[in-house]
Design an enzyme around this catalytic site. Structure first.
Site, PDB file in Angstrom:
ATOM      1  N   SER A  16     -58.514  37.831 -29.759  1.00 15.42           N
ATOM      2  CA  SER A  16     -59.651  37.250 -30.472  1.00 15.42           C
ATOM      3  C   SER A  16     -60.007  35.842 -30.026  1.00 15.42           C
ATOM      4  O   SER A  16     -61.006  35.281 -30.471  1.00 15.42           O
ATOM      5  CB  SER A  16     -59.365  37.242 -31.983  1.00 15.42           C
ATOM      6  N   TYR A 158     -39.421  29.250 -26.451  1.00 14.85           N
ATOM      7  CA  TYR A 158     -40.587  29.879 -25.808  1.00 14.85           C
ATOM      8  C   TYR A 158     -40.267  30.222 -24.365  1.00 14.85           C
ATOM      9  O   TYR A 158     -40.562  31.324 -23.886  1.00 14.85           O
ATOM     10  CB  TYR A 158     -41.766  28.916 -25.898  1.00 14.85           C
TER      11      TYR A 158
END
Length: 248
Positions: A16, A158
């Site tokens: 999105s 991460y």
């Protein structure tokens, strides 16, 4: 524009905004029906509406939490029920919230980062890759990071998760070949939403580390994405493609 993906279905997580939105539009522009999957349903619906109006293809919005296996299972069932197939899975959803120091990384934070960047892509790749291998084949592509090989102290969980994606790509390539190709794009510094939270001076520091002397725009991921999804990369699997501007 050549309709090289006409009749195909491309599922993009984190579709999105940022790189995901660019990838969604790129596949739709080339004839693919697309699935816009992300956390906020209203954002998915907005992009899906853009795609239908601009490209005239089917666009299915699905709100889901990539770190939740039940949500991943629901996403897969929804897509196959509504569209009947997945030809390209693009594991793009990711995130790396900042933390003040390594000793203040909480268990909740660690689990969240691993869940978003590694756990979810594993589940989706396992489910969809199995169906692809049993059917007409396909391509699975994940967005990795330069952090996987050049980890910075400010993003170690991460970095570890993204390094895990490299392992998954090679392992899934072996598991699902010869009909399914599985690859990772090792992205460098892209000016997505994540970059808005970078500490002061980090952008300038990174620009000095790359041969091209700048950070990338989200649209600059598209060429690599289309290459790995298309027949142009028919003999490429288990690979890591660096798209990092020549990180030194």
């Amino acid at each position: 524009m050549e309709q090289e993906f006409a009749g195909k279905v491309a599922l993009v997580t984190g579709g999105s905004r940022g790189m995901g939105r660019e990838i969604v539009h790129a596949f739709a522009e080339r004839g693919a029906d697309v699935v816009v999957a992300s956390r906020k349903m209203e954002n998915c619906e907005k992009v899906a509406a853009e795609v239908r109006e601009k490209h005239g293809v089917r666009a299915l919005p699905v709100g889901f939490n990539v770190s939740s296996w039940p949500d991943c299972d629901r996403l897969v069932e929804t897509v196959y029920s509504e569209l009947g197939r997945v030809d390209v899975l693009f594991n793009n959803a990711g995130g790396s919230p900042l933390y003040p120091s390594l000793d203040q990384v909480s268990e909740e934070y660690f689990d969240k980062v691993i869940g978003i960047n590694l756990k979810g892509p594993f589940r989706l790749s396992a489910l969809i890759g199995t169906r692809m291998a049993e059917g007409d084949g396909g391509s699975i592509i994940s967005i990795g990071s330069i952090e996987a090989i050049r980890p910075q102290p400010m993003a170690l969980p991460y970095a570890a998760a993204k390094a895990g994606l490299h392992v998954f790509s090679e392992g899934f390539a072996q598991a699902f070949g010869p009909k399914v190709r599985v690859n990772t794009i090792q992205a460098g510094a892209f000016l997505t939403d994540i970059s808005q939270g970078w500490p002061e001076g980090l952008k300038e520091k990174m620009e000095k580390q790359v041969a091209l002397g700048r950070c990338a725009e989200p649209s600059e991921i598209v060429g690599a994405a289309l290459f790995l999804a298309s027949e142009a990369s028919s003999y490429v699997t288990g690979a890591v493609l660096r798209v990092d501007g020549g990180w030194g």
